[in-house]
Design a protein around this motif. Structure first.
Motif, mmCIF file in Angstrom:
data_model
loop_
_atom_site.group_PDB
_atom_site.id
_atom_site.type_symbol
_atom_site.label_atom_id
_atom_site.label_comp_id
_atom_site.label_asym_id
_atom_site.label_seq_id
_atom_site.Cartn_x
_atom_site.Cartn_y
_atom_site.Cartn_z
ATOM 1 N N SER A 116 0.833 -1.198 0.000
ATOM 2 C CA SER A 116 0.000 0.000 0.000
ATOM 3 C C SER A 116 0.867 1.247 0.000
ATOM 4 O O SER A 116 1.930 1.279 0.638
ATOM 5 C CB SER A 116 -0.909 0.015 1.231
ATOM 6 N N PHE A 117 0.399 2.270 -0.704
ATOM 7 C CA PHE A 117 1.094 3.556 -0.657
ATOM 8 C C PHE A 117 1.141 4.040 0.789
ATOM 9 O O PHE A 117 2.158 4.545 1.246
ATOM 10 C CB PHE A 117 0.362 4.574 -1.537
ATOM 11 N N LYS A 118 0.031 3.883 1.510
ATOM 12 C CA LYS A 118 -0.035 4.235 2.930
ATOM 13 C C LYS A 118 0.262 2.969 3.735
ATOM 14 O O LYS A 118 -0.561 2.062 3.804
ATOM 15 C CB LYS A 118 -1.433 4.757 3.284
ATOM 16 N N PRO A 119 1.432 2.880 4.360
ATOM 17 C CA PRO A 119 1.836 1.635 5.024
ATOM 18 C C PRO A 119 0.838 1.116 6.047
ATOM 19 O O PRO A 119 0.702 -0.111 6.215
ATOM 20 C CB PRO A 119 3.164 2.016 5.690
ATOM 21 N N ALA A 120 0.112 2.005 6.724
ATOM 22 C CA ALA A 120 -0.830 1.549 7.749
ATOM 23 C C ALA A 120 -1.884 0.613 7.178
ATOM 24 O O ALA A 120 -2.385 -0.274 7.877
ATOM 25 C CB ALA A 120 -1.497 2.755 8.415
ATOM 26 N N TYR A 121 -2.193 0.772 5.892
ATOM 27 C CA TYR A 121 -3.259 -0.035 5.296
ATOM 28 C C TYR A 121 -2.823 -1.469 5.007
ATOM 29 O O TYR A 121 -3.651 -2.318 4.695
ATOM 30 C CB TYR A 121 -3.757 0.635 4.013
ATOM 31 N N ASP A 122 -1.540 -1.739 5.137
ATOM 32 C CA ASP A 122 -1.090 -3.123 4.982
ATOM 33 C C ASP A 122 -1.516 -3.984 6.163
ATOM 34 O O ASP A 122 -1.375 -5.206 6.123
ATOM 35 C CB ASP A 122 0.435 -3.169 4.814
ATOM 36 N N ALA A 123 -2.030 -3.351 7.211
ATOM 37 C CA ALA A 123 -2.492 -4.106 8.381
ATOM 38 C C ALA A 123 -3.910 -4.648 8.207
ATOM 39 O O ALA A 123 -4.382 -5.427 9.040
ATOM 40 C CB ALA A 123 -2.437 -3.214 9.627
ATOM 41 N N ILE A 124 -4.588 -4.261 7.148
ATOM 42 C CA ILE A 124 -5.970 -4.711 6.936
ATOM 43 C C ILE A 124 -5.996 -6.217 6.719
ATOM 44 O O ILE A 124 -5.193 -6.772 5.975
ATOM 45 C CB ILE A 124 -6.606 -3.979 5.744
ATOM 46 N N ALA A 125 -6.931 -6.875 7.385
ATOM 47 C CA ALA A 125 -7.092 -8.320 7.242
ATOM 48 C C ALA A 125 -8.139 -8.602 6.175
ATOM 49 O O ALA A 125 -9.338 -8.394 6.384
ATOM 50 C CB ALA A 125 -7.505 -8.933 8.582
ATOM 51 N N TRP A 126 -7.697 -9.077 5.013
ATOM 52 C CA TRP A 126 -8.602 -9.367 3.912
ATOM 53 C C TRP A 126 -9.196 -10.761 4.061
ATOM 54 O O TRP A 126 -8.653 -11.617 4.754
ATOM 55 C CB TRP A 126 -7.864 -9.257 2.578
ATOM 56 N N GLU B 254 -21.102 -2.790 6.294
ATOM 57 C CA GLU B 254 -20.795 -2.744 7.726
ATOM 58 C C GLU B 254 -19.512 -3.529 8.027
ATOM 59 O O GLU B 254 -18.697 -3.107 8.856
ATOM 60 C CB GLU B 254 -21.964 -3.299 8.532
ATOM 61 N N LYS B 255 -19.316 -4.659 7.357
ATOM 62 C CA LYS B 255 -18.089 -5.442 7.565
ATOM 63 C C LYS B 255 -16.867 -4.658 7.109
ATOM 64 O O LYS B 255 -15.811 -4.702 7.746
ATOM 65 C CB LYS B 255 -18.173 -6.769 6.807
ATOM 66 N N THR B 256 -17.015 -3.924 6.007
ATOM 67 C CA THR B 256 -15.901 -3.131 5.501
ATOM 68 C C THR B 256 -15.564 -2.000 6.454
ATOM 69 O O THR B 256 -14.389 -1.716 6.719
ATOM 70 C CB THR B 256 -16.225 -2.586 4.104
ATOM 71 N N LEU B 257 -16.580 -1.335 6.989
ATOM 72 C CA LEU B 257 -16.330 -0.255 7.943
ATOM 73 C C LEU B 257 -15.595 -0.791 9.168
ATOM 74 O O LEU B 257 -14.688 -0.136 9.702
ATOM 75 C CB LEU B 257 -17.647 0.406 8.348
ATOM 76 N N ALA B 258 -15.952 -1.993 9.596
ATOM 77 C CA ALA B 258 -15.262 -2.602 10.729
ATOM 78 C C ALA B 258 -13.824 -2.983 10.342
ATOM 79 O O ALA B 258 -12.887 -2.801 11.128
ATOM 80 C CB ALA B 258 -16.020 -3.838 11.198
ATOM 81 N N ARG B 259 -13.658 -3.507 9.124
ATOM 82 C CA ARG B 259 -12.330 -3.926 8.676
ATOM 83 C C ARG B 259 -11.381 -2.736 8.607
ATOM 84 O O ARG B 259 -10.232 -2.822 9.044
ATOM 85 C CB ARG B 259 -12.451 -4.594 7.301
ATOM 86 N N TYR B 260 -11.854 -1.640 8.053
ATOM 87 C CA TYR B 260 -11.012 -0.445 7.940
ATOM 88 C C TYR B 260 -10.981 0.347 9.239
ATOM 89 O O TYR B 260 -10.125 1.209 9.426
ATOM 90 C CB TYR B 260 -11.519 0.462 6.824
ATOM 91 N N GLY B 261 -11.934 0.077 10.121
ATOM 92 C CA GLY B 261 -12.023 0.854 11.360
ATOM 93 C C GLY B 261 -10.808 0.737 12.243
ATOM 94 O O GLY B 261 -10.561 1.606 13.107
ATOM 95 N N ILE B 262 -9.996 -0.317 12.055
ATOM 96 C CA ILE B 262 -8.780 -0.442 12.855
ATOM 97 C C ILE B 262 -7.797 0.683 12.566
ATOM 98 O O ILE B 262 -6.865 0.910 13.334
ATOM 99 C CB ILE B 262 -8.092 -1.804 12.584
ATOM 100 N N LEU B 263 -8.023 1.396 11.449
ATOM 101 C CA LEU B 263 -7.101 2.469 11.071
ATOM 102 C C LEU B 263 -7.403 3.775 11.780
ATOM 103 O O LEU B 263 -6.605 4.710 11.753
ATOM 104 C CB LEU B 263 -7.159 2.692 9.556
ATOM 105 N N LYS B 264 -8.581 3.845 12.424
ATOM 106 C CA LYS B 264 -8.929 5.094 13.100
ATOM 107 C C LYS B 264 -8.043 5.279 14.319
ATOM 108 O O LYS B 264 -7.786 4.325 15.067
ATOM 109 C CB LYS B 264 -10.405 5.074 13.529
ATOM 110 N N PRO B 265 -7.560 6.491 14.541
ATOM 111 C CA PRO B 265 -6.709 6.707 15.720
ATOM 112 C C PRO B 265 -7.496 6.453 17.007
ATOM 113 O O PRO B 265 -8.680 6.756 17.094
ATOM 114 C CB PRO B 265 -6.306 8.184 15.596
ATOM 115 N N LYS B 266 -6.838 5.839 17.980
ATOM 116 C CA LYS B 266 -7.488 5.552 19.258
ATOM 117 C C LYS B 266 -7.649 6.852 20.044
ATOM 118 O O LYS B 266 -6.755 7.684 20.096
ATOM 119 C CB LYS B 266 -6.630 4.562 20.057
ATOM 120 N N SER B 267 -8.824 7.004 20.660
ATOM 121 C CA SER B 267 -9.082 8.233 21.443
ATOM 122 C C SER B 267 -8.441 8.138 22.806
ATOM 123 O O SER B 267 -8.100 7.065 23.297
ATOM 124 C CB SER B 267 -10.583 8.444 21.570
#
Length: 496
Positions: free
Chosen positions: A312-322, A483-496
């Motif tokens: 991925s251009f954005k390295p953080a997105y390589d953490a997504i579990a496909w 909804e599954k996709t939002l959860a899958r990508y949701g790991i990228l949101k910064p923790k509050s």
């Protein structure tokens, strides 16, 4: 002072034309005698399916290029030398055989091409010869459009604005590369005066372009451009609708260089300022130019960030579990074969498999569906498109897939997910495109073609449709998949 070489060799690659060819122009300026060669690269051919249409496109385009060279020289002996094998071995050996002091070619920033050219250059240098490369398939090269801090852009709009500020007639002017051909083209050695090989002679299935409206070569590009120019004023409004004749259809010709990017960008840029055109027509020209600028943008992204080929251009997105496993494999096969149960997606995929072409809007829809409805790694879709698309170009294909997957530069936000039904209703409102490629649903009323599972049993029966048999039910339910996709990508949101 311009160097002068008694003998030179021009190595054609992704620039299969004589007109406005940068390397050819410089070779003719600097050489007293010039040979021309094209190498069928086994490292590329070896990875292609037997029915690959691009091989036949290249063979037919080379046949026209060879004829153009012989016609320009006025001698049948002065045509194109063709070889098959590895350019790393063939080009230095041929340069030595012909006593060429320099090899001229147009550059290529793909990682494999850079590695190949570096090897060729080292071999030539060891023989006392040169490899001279020139910019040809894009307007601005990797470092010509930079931010104020002299770093590469990663967002398109600022890049486009800087591109437009920098552009002048100089960058859009043509190279008079057909001048001096008659006097400087050398006669091929007798052993090299062979016809251009056919796809069948190269071991590929013949006739792959039969029935496709895909004109090849320099002449084919001219015909497509002549057909498009009267439609250019409507480009902005027509280009998003796959059932309309909106695009230029020149992408495969840009890919193989049978048309010059400078010529197309010049036409678009000049059309933006035509006083005899109304504002809508000028805006259409600006939209077309913007699409050409996207090509330059993705080329410079690949040049500066070669890791995008694998990650991925954005390295953080390589953490997504496909999604993986048998169910994911079955879903991927359904997507490839156009049997997802979503007619617009299926129509797009069937257009691709039957013709090697897919409408640009549908590339986004199909990519979004694979990644964000099916949850499958974008790299698998990128690889499928690379195998199927006539106009496959690594930079644009990778950039488009990473845009759709939200993993790339200036990509759509990860929470933006195309709804395949609303996209269908908006961009194929009468279901005409669907009816062409998904004939199973063609007898439904136009409004029902977008989502046949919503039709009443009587409407299905009258249309001859048995869901689950003659046409599949949707392989996923879009709302639940979203909804599954939002959860899958949701790991990228910064923790509050």
């Amino acid at each position: 002072m311009t160097p002068s070489y008694p003998v030179g060799l021009i190595w054609f690659r992704r620039d299969l034309r004589l007109a406005d060819n940068a390397a050819l122009y410089h070779a003719l300026q600097q050489c007293e005698k010039l040979y021309c060669v094209f190498v069928f690269d086994d490292s590329i051919l070896g990875g292609l399916p037997q029915a690959d249409r691009r091989v036949e496109f290249i063979c037919q385009s080379l046949t026209e290029l060879d004829q153009a060279l012989r016609s320009a020289a006025g001698r049948p002996e002065a045509g194109l030398i063709t070889r098959r094998g590895l350019p790393q071995h063939i080009i230095p050996a041929l340069a030595q055989q012909l006593d060429a002091a320099a090899v001229f070619c147009n550059d290529d920033d793909e990682p494999s091409a850079l590695a190949r050219d570096a090897q060729v250059e080292r071999s030539l240098q060891s023989q006392g010869q040169l490899l001279l490369r020139f910019k040809d398939h894009r307007i601005f090269a990797r470092d010509e459009v930079l931010t104020q801090s002299l770093s590469p852009f990663s967002v398109f709009t600022p890049y486009k604005n800087a591109w437009l500020r920098k552009i002048t007639p100089f960058y859009l002017s043509s190279y008079p590369s057909e001048r001096d051909l008659r006097t400087k083209l050398a006669d091929r050695p007798e052993a090299e005066r062979r016809p251009i090989p056919t796809a069948a002679e190269l071991g590929f299935a013949p006739g792959t372009l039969n029935g496709l409206r895909l004109p090849t070569g320099i002449g084919g590009a001219r015909r497509l451009l002549a057909d498009f120019l009267p439609r250019l004023p409507q480009y902005k409004t027509a280009r998003d609708y796959p059932a309309l004749k909106g695009p230029s259809y020149l992408s495969v010709h840009l890919r193989f260089g049978t048309v010059s990017i400078r010529e197309l960008a010049r036409i678009a840029h000049e059309s933006m300022q035509r006083e005899d055109w109304d504002a809508q027509a000028r805006e259409a020209a600006a939209t077309w130019l913007s699409e050409l600028i996207w090509r330059d943008f993705y080329f410079q992204i690949l040049a500066h960030h070669p890791h995008v080929v694998e990650r991925s251009f954005k390295p953080a997105y390589d953490a997504i579990a496909w999604e993986t496993g048998p169910e994911a494999e079955a879903l991927f096969a359904a997507w490839c074969e156009g049997r997802t149960g979503y007619p617009l997606v299926d129509a797009a995929m069937r257009q691709l498999s039957s013709s090697g072409y897919m409408h640009n809007r549908l590339r986004m829809v199909a990519a979004s569906f694979l990644v964000k409805d099916l949850g499958i790694d974008w790299r698998r879709g990128e690889a499928w498109f690379a195998e199927q698309l006539n106009d496959f170009d690594l930079a644009a294909n990778n950039g488009g897939w990473q845009w759709a997957a939200s993993t790339g530069c200036d990509a759509q936000p990860w929470f933006r997910i195309f709804n395949p039904v609303t996209q269908s209703q908006k961009f194929d409102p009468e279901g005409r495109f669907i009816a062409r490629y998904v004939p199973e649903v063609a007898r439904l009323a136009p409004g029902l073609r977008h989502a046949p599972w919503l039709a009443r049993p009587l409407e299905l029966a009258e249309a001859g449709i048995s869901l689950g048999h003659s046409y599949p039910y949707p392989v996923v339910e879009h709302a639940a998949a979203r909804e599954k996709t939002l959860a899958r990508y949701g790991i990228l949101k910064p923790k509050s």
